[in-house]
Design a protein around this motif. Structure first.
Motif, PDB file in Angstrom:
ATOM      1  N   THR A   1       0.820  -1.212   0.000  1.00  0.00           N
ATOM      2  CA  THR A   1       0.000   0.000   0.000  1.00  0.00           C
ATOM      3  C   THR A   1       0.854   1.263   0.000  1.00  0.00           C
ATOM      4  O   THR A   1       0.570   2.216  -0.735  1.00  0.00           O
ATOM      5  N   PHE A   2       1.894   1.278   0.826  1.00  0.00           N
ATOM      6  CA  PHE A   2       2.703   2.481   0.921  1.00  0.00           C
ATOM      7  C   PHE A   2       3.406   2.795  -0.397  1.00  0.00           C
ATOM      8  O   PHE A   2       3.550   3.957  -0.763  1.00  0.00           O
ATOM      9  N   PHE A   3       3.848   1.766  -1.117  1.00  0.00           N
ATOM     10  CA  PHE A   3       4.480   2.029  -2.416  1.00  0.00           C
ATOM     11  C   PHE A   3       3.492   2.717  -3.353  1.00  0.00           C
ATOM     12  O   PHE A   3       3.793   3.754  -3.948  1.00  0.00           O
ATOM     13  N   GLY A   4       2.284   2.135  -3.483  1.00  0.00           N
ATOM     14  CA  GLY A   4       1.294   2.738  -4.360  1.00  0.00           C
ATOM     15  C   GLY A   4       0.833   4.101  -3.885  1.00  0.00           C
ATOM     16  O   GLY A   4       0.640   5.026  -4.684  1.00  0.00           O
ATOM     17  N   SER A   5       0.676   4.254  -2.560  1.00  0.00           N
ATOM     18  CA  SER A   5       0.214   5.533  -2.015  1.00  0.00           C
ATOM     19  C   SER A   5       1.232   6.641  -2.260  1.00  0.00           C
ATOM     20  O   SER A   5       0.863   7.775  -2.579  1.00  0.00           O
ATOM     21  N   PHE A   6       2.517   6.316  -2.094  1.00  0.00           N
ATOM     22  CA  PHE A   6       3.534   7.332  -2.310  1.00  0.00           C
ATOM     23  C   PHE A   6       3.639   7.720  -3.781  1.00  0.00           C
ATOM     24  O   PHE A   6       3.991   8.860  -4.096  1.00  0.00           O
ATOM     25  N   MET A   7       3.336   6.815  -4.674  1.00  0.00           N
ATOM     26  CA  MET A   7       3.262   7.188  -6.083  1.00  0.00           C
ATOM     27  C   MET A   7       2.237   8.303  -6.269  1.00  0.00           C
ATOM     28  O   MET A   7       2.491   9.309  -6.934  1.00  0.00           O
ATOM     29  N   ALA A   8       1.054   8.105  -5.661  1.00  0.00           N
ATOM     30  CA  ALA A   8      -0.002   9.118  -5.783  1.00  0.00           C
ATOM     31  C   ALA A   8       0.337  10.382  -5.005  1.00  0.00           C
ATOM     32  O   ALA A   8       0.030  11.502  -5.461  1.00  0.00           O
ATOM     33  N   MET A   9       0.955  10.224  -3.826  1.00  0.00           N
ATOM     34  CA  MET A   9       1.290  11.391  -3.010  1.00  0.00           C
ATOM     35  C   MET A   9       2.269  12.317  -3.715  1.00  0.00           C
ATOM     36  O   MET A   9       2.254  13.532  -3.514  1.00  0.00           O
ATOM     37  N   ILE A  10       3.156  11.780  -4.546  1.00  0.00           N
ATOM     38  CA  ILE A  10       4.092  12.603  -5.306  1.00  0.00           C
ATOM     39  C   ILE A  10       3.446  13.118  -6.580  1.00  0.00           C
ATOM     40  O   ILE A  10       3.601  14.270  -6.960  1.00  0.00           O
ATOM     41  N   ALA A  11       2.696  12.238  -7.262  1.00  0.00           N
ATOM     42  CA  ALA A  11       2.078  12.639  -8.523  1.00  0.00           C
ATOM     43  C   ALA A  11       1.048  13.745  -8.321  1.00  0.00           C
ATOM     44  O   ALA A  11       0.922  14.649  -9.155  1.00  0.00           O
ATOM     45  N   LEU A  12       0.304  13.695  -7.201  1.00  0.00           N
ATOM     46  CA  LEU A  12      -0.769  14.662  -6.973  1.00  0.00           C
ATOM     47  C   LEU A  12      -0.259  16.096  -6.858  1.00  0.00           C
ATOM     48  O   LEU A  12      -0.715  16.983  -7.601  1.00  0.00           O
ATOM     49  N   PRO A  13       0.697  16.418  -5.951  1.00  0.00           N
ATOM     50  CA  PRO A  13       1.197  17.794  -5.928  1.00  0.00           C
ATOM     51  C   PRO A  13       1.930  18.191  -7.198  1.00  0.00           C
ATOM     52  O   PRO A  13       1.889  19.366  -7.608  1.00  0.00           O
TER      53      PRO A  13
ATOM     54  N   VAL B   1      -8.803   8.160 -13.777  1.00  0.00           N
ATOM     55  CA  VAL B   1      -9.749   8.569 -14.820  1.00  0.00           C
ATOM     56  C   VAL B   1      -9.566  10.056 -15.157  1.00  0.00           C
ATOM     57  O   VAL B   1      -9.530  10.440 -16.338  1.00  0.00           O
ATOM     58  N   ASN B   2      -9.427  10.915 -14.137  1.00  0.00           N
ATOM     59  CA  ASN B   2      -9.254  12.348 -14.382  1.00  0.00           C
ATOM     60  C   ASN B   2      -7.972  12.626 -15.168  1.00  0.00           C
ATOM     61  O   ASN B   2      -7.947  13.473 -16.080  1.00  0.00           O
ATOM     62  N   SER B   3      -6.893  11.935 -14.821  1.00  0.00           N
ATOM     63  CA  SER B   3      -5.623  12.188 -15.499  1.00  0.00           C
ATOM     64  C   SER B   3      -5.642  11.710 -16.948  1.00  0.00           C
ATOM     65  O   SER B   3      -4.835  12.177 -17.766  1.00  0.00           O
ATOM     66  N   ALA B   4      -6.556  10.792 -17.274  1.00  0.00           N
ATOM     67  CA  ALA B   4      -6.639  10.288 -18.644  1.00  0.00           C
ATOM     68  C   ALA B   4      -7.474  11.190 -19.553  1.00  0.00           C
ATOM     69  O   ALA B   4      -7.511  10.963 -20.768  1.00  0.00           O
ATOM     70  N   LEU B   5      -8.129  12.210 -18.966  1.00  0.00           N
ATOM     71  CA  LEU B   5      -8.927  13.134 -19.773  1.00  0.00           C
ATOM     72  C   LEU B   5      -8.022  13.987 -20.667  1.00  0.00           C
ATOM     73  O   LEU B   5      -6.874  14.255 -20.310  1.00  0.00           O
ATOM     74  N   PRO B   6      -8.541  14.444 -21.817  1.00  0.00           N
ATOM     75  CA  PRO B   6      -7.723  15.319 -22.676  1.00  0.00           C
ATOM     76  C   PRO B   6      -7.264  16.585 -21.948  1.00  0.00           C
ATOM     77  O   PRO B   6      -6.144  17.057 -22.166  1.00  0.00           O
ATOM     78  N   ARG B   7      -8.127  17.119 -21.073  1.00  0.00           N
ATOM     79  CA  ARG B   7      -7.778  18.287 -20.257  1.00  0.00           C
ATOM     80  C   ARG B   7      -8.124  17.970 -18.798  1.00  0.00           C
ATOM     81  O   ARG B   7      -9.245  18.233 -18.352  1.00  0.00           O
ATOM     82  N   PRO B   8      -7.184  17.394 -18.052  1.00  0.00           N
ATOM     83  CA  PRO B   8      -7.470  17.037 -16.648  1.00  0.00           C
ATOM     84  C   PRO B   8      -7.929  18.247 -15.851  1.00  0.00           C
ATOM     85  O   PRO B   8      -7.415  19.363 -16.029  1.00  0.00           O
TER      86      PRO B   8
ATOM     87  N   TYR C   1       0.980  11.041 -15.658  1.00  0.00           N
ATOM     88  CA  TYR C   1       0.312  10.897 -14.361  1.00  0.00           C
ATOM     89  C   TYR C   1      -0.588   9.668 -14.313  1.00  0.00           C
ATOM     90  O   TYR C   1      -0.715   9.019 -13.271  1.00  0.00           O
ATOM     91  N   ALA C   2      -1.224   9.334 -15.432  1.00  0.00           N
ATOM     92  CA  ALA C   2      -2.154   8.203 -15.441  1.00  0.00           C
ATOM     93  C   ALA C   2      -1.443   6.906 -15.065  1.00  0.00           C
ATOM     94  O   ALA C   2      -1.998   6.070 -14.330  1.00  0.00           O
ATOM     95  N   SER C   3      -0.215   6.740 -15.522  1.00  0.00           N
ATOM     96  CA  SER C   3       0.526   5.517 -15.200  1.00  0.00           C
ATOM     97  C   SER C   3       0.833   5.436 -13.710  1.00  0.00           C
ATOM     98  O   SER C   3       0.758   4.361 -13.099  1.00  0.00           O
ATOM     99  N   ALA C   4       1.184   6.583 -13.111  1.00  0.00           N
ATOM    100  CA  ALA C   4       1.461   6.604 -11.674  1.00  0.00           C
ATOM    101  C   ALA C   4       0.213   6.227 -10.879  1.00  0.00           C
ATOM    102  O   ALA C   4       0.275   5.426  -9.937  1.00  0.00           O
ATOM    103  N   TYR C   5      -0.936   6.773 -11.263  1.00  0.00           N
ATOM    104  CA  TYR C   5      -2.171   6.451 -10.550  1.00  0.00           C
ATOM    105  C   TYR C   5      -2.597   5.007 -10.787  1.00  0.00           C
ATOM    106  O   TYR C   5      -3.221   4.383  -9.921  1.00  0.00           O
ATOM    107  N   ALA C   6      -2.267   4.453 -11.951  1.00  0.00           N
ATOM    108  CA  ALA C   6      -2.595   3.048 -12.222  1.00  0.00           C
ATOM    109  C   ALA C   6      -1.833   2.119 -11.275  1.00  0.00           C
ATOM    110  O   ALA C   6      -2.373   1.114 -10.809  1.00  0.00           O
ATOM    111  N   VAL C   7      -0.579   2.466 -10.969  1.00  0.00           N
ATOM    112  CA  VAL C   7       0.187   1.676 -10.003  1.00  0.00           C
ATOM    113  C   VAL C   7      -0.491   1.732  -8.629  1.00  0.00           C
ATOM    114  O   VAL C   7      -0.564   0.733  -7.907  1.00  0.00           O
ATOM    115  N   THR C   8      -1.004   2.915  -8.268  1.00  0.00           N
ATOM    116  CA  THR C   8      -1.687   3.071  -6.977  1.00  0.00           C
ATOM    117  C   THR C   8      -2.935   2.196  -6.908  1.00  0.00           C
ATOM    118  O   THR C   8      -3.185   1.531  -5.886  1.00  0.00           O
ATOM    119  N   VAL C   9      -3.715   2.173  -7.971  1.00  0.00           N
ATOM    120  CA  VAL C   9      -4.920   1.340  -8.005  1.00  0.00           C
ATOM    121  C   VAL C   9      -4.551  -0.136  -7.843  1.00  0.00           C
ATOM    122  O   VAL C   9      -5.194  -0.881  -7.083  1.00  0.00           O
TER     123      VAL C   9
END
Length: 431
Positions: free
Chosen positions: A32-44, A104-111, A178-186
Motif C-alpha cells: 500500500t505504501f508504495f502505491g500511495s507514495f506514487m499518488a502522493m508525489i504525482a498529486l502535488p 480517470v481524471n488524469s486520462a482526460l484530454p484536459r485534466p 500521471y495516469a501511469s502513476a495512478y494506475a500503479v496506486t490502483v
C-alpha cells in the motif's frame, strides 16, 4: 564481525515470527505504501503542472485538514466499537476507488484541477477512519516486549514505500505520465484488499459503547491527564508544523537547478529513516523512550534548517536523510509509549488522537511552508521552520519533564498494561 554482534544491529524480526496478523499487515502496508507514495508525489506535481503556484500546492494541506480532524476523532471512537478488521478492509477499498478517480481524471484530454482537491479531502477522511483501527490493533496482536520491534518494522515498511514510491513516481510521471502513476496506486490497493481479507476478526469488547461525542471526550480527558502522552503529541505536532517543507520541494529543486533530483528529495528522508530502522535492534533494549521522542525531533529540526542553508543539492539530500533518521528515532519512541501505556478499552479513541498528532502537523506544515515560501522565499521557509522546531521542542521538554524521564520498567501505566496482558513484570519494577 561475529554473527551475534552482526545480528545485534539488525532489525528485530520477532513480531513477524510470532504474529500471523502482524505479518499480513506488514506485507499489506509494504504494498500500500508504495502505491500511495506514487499518488502522493504525482498529486502535488500535477497541481504544480496545472497552476505553477506554491500556494496552490500548499493549499492541498488545508483541504485535507478538516476531514482528517473530524474523521480521525470519529474513527478512533469507531475503532473501539466495531470489528477493526472490517473497518480496515472497507476503508482500504474506498481508498482504491479514490485512486481510480485520479486515474480517470488524469486520462482526460484536459485534466481538471478541482477533482484533485476533492480526492485529497476524501483520502484524508478515509485515512482518519482507518488509521486508529490499524494502529490500535498492534497492541492486541503483538506481545508487550515486542512493541518497539513492531514499531521499527512498521517504520521500515513505510520507509521502503517512501523511498521506492517517490523515486519511481518521478520517473513514471516524467516518462509515462500521471495516469501511469495512478494506475500503479490502483493496483497496490487491489492487492492490499486481498491481504486484508485474510486478517482474523478483531471484535470490540462485549461492553463497548457506541461511538459518541462523550466517548471521544473521555479519550481526550485521559490523554490530557497523562503528561507523557500529551508530550508525545505536542512534540510531534510542533516538529511537523514548523519543519515539514515537502510541499515546496519542487521549488527548491528549481532554485538549485536540480529538477532531476526532485524524486531523490522526496525519498531522502525515507533513506535516513530506513538506515536507522535497519540497525534498530538496539531500540528493543531502550527503556527511556521519551528521550527518543525529544532527541529525534531536535535532530529533525536542525537537519531541515541545514537543508535550507545548503546550496549544493547533495548536501541538501544528506540533510534530508539525517532529518529522516531523526524522525524515525522520534517515531519509535512515540509508538512504543502509546502501545505500552494506553488501556485496551481506550486504545481506538487514543489512536484517533495519535492520528491527529502525526498527520495534522504535516498538513499544517504544508500550508505554513507554502505560505512562507510565497512571502519570504523557499530557503527562508526551510531554515526558519527548522529553527522554530528546535526551539519549540526544547520548550516542551522543559514544560513536560515526565516525558523526558519516562521509563518503561517503572512507569505505572506501562506496568498496568503489561499486567493486563498477563505478561510478567520486569525485574526491579515497583511493587
Amino acid at each position: 564481525m561475529s554473527r551475534s554482534r552482526f545480528a545485534s544491529v539488525l532489525p528485530d524480526l520477532s513480531p513477524l515470527r510470532s504474529s500471523r496478523d502482524f505479518r499480513l499487515l506488514f506485507y499489506q502496508g509494504t504494498v500500500t505504501f508504495f502505491g500511495s507514495f506514487m499518488a502522493m508525489i504525482a498529486l502535488p506535481l500535477q497541481i504544480k503542472h496545472l497552476t505553477d503556484s506554491p500556494l496552490a500546492v500548499g493549499a492541498m494541506g488545508a483541504v485535507e485538514l478538516l476531514p482528517l480532524v473530524v474523521f480521525g476523532l470519529y474513527g478512533g471512537a469507531l475503532a473501539d466499537a466495531v470489528d477493526r478488521r472490517r473497518l480496515i478492509l472497507l476503508t482500504e477499498a474506498g481508498l482504491g476507488v479514490l485512486a481510480l478517480v485520479l486515474l480517470v481524471n488524469s486520462a482526460l484530454p484536459r485534466p481538471m484541477l478541482w477533482p484533485l482537491y476533492v480526492v485529497a479531502a476524501c483520502v484524508s477522511a478515509l485515512t482518519g477512519l482507518q488509521r486508529p483501527a490499524m494502529d490500535s490493533l498492534m497492541a492486541r496482536i503483538v506481545p508487550h516486549d515486542q512493541l518497539t520491534a513492531a514499531a521499527a518494522l512498521n517504520g521500515l515498511r513505510y520507509q521502503l514505500g517512501a523511498i521506492a514510491g517517490p523515486a519511481a513516481a518521478g520517473l513514471v510521471v516524467a516518462y509515462a505520465g500521471y495516469a501511469s502513476a495512478y494506475a500503479v496506486t490502483v493496483t497496490g490497493f487491489s492487492v492490499s484488499v486481498l491481504l486484508c481479507l485474510r486478517l482474523r476478526p478483531a471484535p470490540p469488547a462485549h461492553d463497548a459503547e457506541r461511538p459518541s461525542l462523550r466517548g471521544i471526550a473521555e479519550g481526550a480527558r485521559y490523554a490530557w491527564s497523562r503528561p507523557v502522552l500529551l508530550g508525545t503529541y505536542a512534540v510531534d505536532l510542533a516538529a511537523m508544523f514548523f519543519a515539514f517543507p515537502n510541499a515546496i520541494f519542487p521549488f527548491l529543486a528549481d532554485e538549485l537547478d536540480a529538477v532531476w533530483a526532485l524524486g531523490l528529495m522526496y525519498a531522502a528522508g525515507a533513506v535516513g529513516s530506513l538506515l536507522l530502522g535497519l540497525t534498530s535492534s538496539w531500540a528493543s533494549r531502550v527503556r527511556r523512550h521519551g528521550l527518543l521522542v525529544v532527541c529525534g525531533a531536535g535532530v529533525w529540526g536542525l537537519a531541515i534548517a541545514a537543508a535550507g542553508w545548503s546550496r549544493n543539492i547533495w548536501l541538501v539530500l544528506l540533510c534530508l536523510a539525517v532529518a529522516g533518521a531523526g524522525d524515525m528515532l522520534s517515531g519509535l519512541g512515540r509508538a512504543t509509549i502509546w502501545n505500552q501505556t494506553i488501556p485496551e478499552e481506550l486504545r481506538g479513541r487514543l489512536a484517533g488522537i495519535e492520528v491527529l498528532s502525526y498527520t495534522v502537523g504535516p498538513q499544517l506544515g504544508q500550508v505554513r511552508a507554502g505560505t512562507m515560501a510565497g512571502w519570504t522565499g523557499t530557503r527562508a521557509a526551510f531554515w526558519s521552520g527548522g529553527l522554530a522546531c528546535v526551539a519549540s521542542v526544547a520548550v516542551l521538554a522543559a514544560l513536560l519533564p515526565k516525558l523526558v524521564s519516562y521509563d518503561a520498567d517503572t512507569d505505572e501505566d506501562a506496568l498496568r498494561q503489561r499486567a493486563a496482558k498477563g505478561e510478567p513484570q520486569p525485574s526491579g519494577a515497583p511493587a
